[in-house]
Write an enzyme that holds these catalytic residues in place. Structure first.
Site: not given
Length: 330
Positions: A123-124, A156-157, A214, A221, A298-299, A308
């Protein structure tokens, strides 16, 4: 591990990219950066896709470099002097393109706090591409906070400075402590303001914006495999595609495992190693009192890395208790 003394260091413009994720896996056929459900893909580009191709969104302000890691630059064969250039902040904030990169956002799902959340995705976070160093090691560069993607949902990313510094520091600290982790090349101030409700109490304020670059061999994932299975039908075929990709590039020793019947022995050996890596990682976390904070599928990295860094923390002390007749620490 930094670059060897005899390694020829590169400039930003000369970094060697080999973008296998977008070359070998199916992407979203829609190229507009609009919120949507992406199927049959592993990245956005998002139907029948594993990703979506997407460009970072410049803020319009002048970015500056807050901090950078010489060690991580060494992993990329990048001359640390390059991190002092004004162009470095431009590239690592998403305000300027990096030659050889092919940016995208991954498509994946996840169980969040015990419930299936469906499509989530980056998402960001926007991956710039995969850099291959002189030792043949592959490192993905990913910008966190560089703007919206098709997976941003109502967000908003963007990222703020306080959380970006936390991720930068934690990534490099965990590496120094011997814990498998994603790394952080740099933390960049975007020069822009971001609205955030820090304590979720309705008190929204403008905070300084930032981007963290990163770095990891892969950002695949657990949720990358879960989403196509949850959708069923032809989507399930994506599981084998991405499993073969991960084994080929990140578990190459398993390519020697016989592939009959239909690769079952190889996949079983791979699953066993993923479980072992993840279990070892959790044990190292417990030894340090590290609490991830959002340990959802998802992490969770398919490589057994800490990934994350959000609302993580470290326990100040251990309290021994007895639960169901078994001594535990909390």
């Amino acid at each position: 591990m930094a670059a060897a003394a005899d390694t020829k260091l590169r400039t930003l413009e000369d970094m060697r990219f080999d973008n296998t994720f977008v070359r070998e896996l199916p992407g979203d056929k829609e190229t507009s950066n609009l919120l949507r459900q992406v199927e049959d893909a592993l990245y956005s580009l998002v139907e029948d896709a594993l990703y979506s191709l997407v460009q970072p969104t410049p803020t319009g302000s002048e970015p500056t470099t807050v901090a950078y890691s010489r060690d991580v630059a060494g992993l990329l064969d990048l001359d640390p002097a390059e991190c002092e250039r004004p162009e470095f902040a431009m590239v690592m904030s998403g305000a300027a393109p990096l030659p050889g990169s092919q940016s995208y956002a991954q498509c994946y799902g996840g169980h969040q706090f015990g419930s299936w959340a469906g499509q989530l995705g980056d998402g960001r976070a926007i991956t710039l591409g995969e850099v291959v160093n002189s030792q043949g090691q592959r490192w993905e560069l990913q910008l966190k906070g560089a703007g919206k993607t098709p997976y941003s949902r109502r967000a908003d990313g963007r990222a703020v400075m306080r959380s970006s510094i936390r991720e930068y520091v934690a990534s490099e600290a965990m590496e120094a402590l011997g814990v498998p982790t994603t790394r952080a090349l740099c933390c960049i101030s975007t020069g822009d303001g971001v609205y955030r409700d820090m304590f979720y109490n309705g008190n929204v304020k403008i905070e300084p914006g930032a981007v963290v670059c990163r770095v990891a061999p892969s950002f695949v994932r657990f949720g990358t495999f879960q989403l196509p299975v949850s959708r069923g039908g032809m989507q399930v075929g994506l599981v084998k595609l991405v499993a073969d990709y991960v084994i080929r590039h990140h578990y190459p020793h398993l390519m020697e495992v016989p592939e009959v019947p239909e690769g079952s022995a190889r996949y079983a050996a791979w699953l066993r190693e993923v479980v072992e890596r993840t279990g070892r990682l959790a044990g190292l976390w417990q030894g340090l009192g590290f609490v991830h904070g959002v340990l959802n599928t998802d992490n969770m990295s398919i490589l057994g890395l800490t990934i994350d860094y959000g609302p993580y923390g470290f326990m100040d002390r251990s309290v021994r208790r007895v639960m169901n007749g078994v001594k535990v620490s909390a």
